[in-house]
Design a protein around this motif. Sequence first.
Motif, PDB file in Angstrom:
ATOM      1  N   UNK A 294       0.968  -1.097  -0.078  1.00 26.08           N
ATOM      2  CA  UNK A 294      -0.018   0.041   0.020  1.00 26.08           C
ATOM      3  C   UNK A 294       0.887   1.361   0.030  1.00 26.08           C
ATOM      4  N   UNK A 295       0.734   2.106  -1.095  1.00 28.32           N
ATOM      5  CA  UNK A 295       1.525   3.160  -1.145  1.00 28.32           C
ATOM      6  C   UNK A 295       1.563   4.162   0.332  1.00 28.32           C
ATOM      7  N   UNK A 296       0.289   4.164   0.877  1.00 34.61           N
ATOM      8  CA  UNK A 296       0.340   4.749   2.221  1.00 34.61           C
ATOM      9  C   UNK A 296       1.229   4.251   3.368  1.00 34.61           C
ATOM     10  N   UNK A 297       1.572   3.253   3.011  1.00 32.44           N
ATOM     11  CA  UNK A 297       2.580   2.631   3.950  1.00 32.44           C
ATOM     12  C   UNK A 297       4.066   2.884   3.962  1.00 32.44           C
ATOM     13  N   UNK A 320      17.488   7.742  -3.611  1.00 30.89           N
ATOM     14  CA  UNK A 320      16.016   7.337  -2.926  1.00 30.89           C
ATOM     15  C   UNK A 320      16.296   6.234  -1.875  1.00 30.89           C
ATOM     16  N   UNK A 321      15.650   6.564  -0.591  1.00 26.66           N
ATOM     17  CA  UNK A 321      15.394   5.799   0.491  1.00 26.66           C
ATOM     18  C   UNK A 321      13.970   5.496   0.728  1.00 26.66           C
ATOM     19  N   UNK A 322      13.484   4.286   0.638  1.00 32.91           N
ATOM     20  CA  UNK A 322      12.126   3.871   0.818  1.00 32.91           C
ATOM     21  C   UNK A 322      12.230   3.096   2.166  1.00 32.91           C
ATOM     22  N   UNK A 323      11.088   3.616   2.904  1.00 35.02           N
ATOM     23  CA  UNK A 323      10.793   2.723   4.254  1.00 35.02           C
ATOM     24  C   UNK A 323       9.380   2.310   4.296  1.00 35.02           C
ATOM     25  N   UNK A 324       9.348   0.825   4.723  1.00 39.98           N
ATOM     26  CA  UNK A 324       7.869   0.262   4.755  1.00 39.98           C
ATOM     27  C   UNK A 324       7.676   0.582   6.196  1.00 39.98           C
ATOM     28  N   UNK A 325       6.726   1.362   6.628  1.00 40.15           N
ATOM     29  CA  UNK A 325       6.449   1.814   7.888  1.00 40.15           C
ATOM     30  C   UNK A 325       6.074   0.803   8.783  1.00 40.15           C
ATOM     31  N   UNK A 326       5.069  -0.153   8.497  1.00 39.17           N
ATOM     32  CA  UNK A 326       4.576  -1.198   9.507  1.00 39.17           C
ATOM     33  C   UNK A 326       5.507  -2.254   9.677  1.00 39.17           C
ATOM     34  N   UNK A 327       6.738  -2.390   9.076  1.00 42.48           N
ATOM     35  CA  UNK A 327       7.792  -3.366   9.446  1.00 42.48           C
ATOM     36  C   UNK A 327       9.198  -2.738   9.576  1.00 42.48           C
TER      37      UNK A 327
END
Length: 447
Positions: A294-297, A320-327
Amino acid sequence: MLVNGWSRLCSLCSRVVYSSRGRRAGWRTLTGHSRTQVRHWGTVQVRHWGTVAPRRLYHRDLGDLYKTESVQRYLQQLMEEFRDLSKKLQHAYLSESDRKVLSKKHTELLPLANVFEEIEQALKDLEEVLSFLHSSAATKDEDDQLTQLLKVEEEQISCKILALRKDLIKALVPIDPLDSSNILLEVVSGRTTGGDICQQFTREMFDMYQGYASYKNWDFELLNFTPAEYGGLHHAAVRLVGENVYRHLKHEGGTHRVQRIPEVGLSSRMQRIHTGTMTVIILPQPAEFEVHIDPKDLRIDTFRSRGAGGQSVNTTDSAVRIVHLPTGITAECQQTRSQLQNRDTAMRVLRARLYQSMMGKETEQRHMARKQQVGTRSQSERIRTYNFSQDRVTDHRTGYVTRDIKEFMRGGEALDDLISDVLEHAEREALLEAVESSSVKPPESAH
């Protein structure tokens, strides 16, 4: 009688020769290795007629398991199941769903049954040849040519049986459905007093796997590369694409230790050995895998690419750094000047890490501590030591030792030999675990 004997012997010879053409070489003599084959005999490895490379091996050949009583029981159990499935599939009253389930299991056991039947036929052929030999000896037959042919045939069939038994054991090894997958491979520098020894070693390991990819004719796609000072490496991520990449490299995951005298500094002048570590991470990427995100995550940050020593490489915020917030799982890329390309690459890395995390949780939930995955589930485990001072590489899981460390670090045949040895050891453990599990399985009537 002699004419009849010749006729039966010729028929027997034709069956053996015909069946051996479709399989590997090595049945022509009892020692029977071709120029490209390798056999482990005791503490030495024989290669290319007369070239001997010393090895220390602490586990037996996989084919030796055929003689194990528990494996024999397991094999008989599977053959009975195969014959039972064959009978059930002949019934016309089976529903389509039941037939589909039975056919799937029957297909899975078919290769094993085929090899089993080949062994049975070879044993009958051997018994027939021995009968001819005994008959010839009892009647004091003076036909030396026939006797010599019979002895040669006995030797060939005996060698064939040994090869078939090893094939049979390999067919019993549980199949890892991820073996054919491509992978994401990461190398990460550890930390140690003195600083740069780990970064140097990480760069050498990166070069070794790049050499191995070339040796295996795999595609080597660079996803991320963060250099360190003095030609070292902090972190790199690559995508390897080819035939059975995961099967060959799944046991490379874990902590690799280096022991060496630094090339510069006080320790080099005092001949003081330093110890450092780096970590290899292997993430399978099966063709059918898909991780929905989900892009919101996601939290996506941009920054300027950094080179060795922290200096800026690009003047724009393309990294670019991408963080998956739930995990909390992160991925970054700064390989190109295009922010869009770096974002796409970082998302691919993030998906692979999330897939590995999901797969690990499913494994724990099923309580399946699969021994054939040693080194891939626990990335903190020290699996191998590279001692440059003593010119030695030691794999701690199998006790495998090889010399000529410079040749090993090129990522060619020497590394492939070690990987094959670890894989055979893991397959042996996986089979023994499957045999043990089958022995405690409740009977059908208990369900």
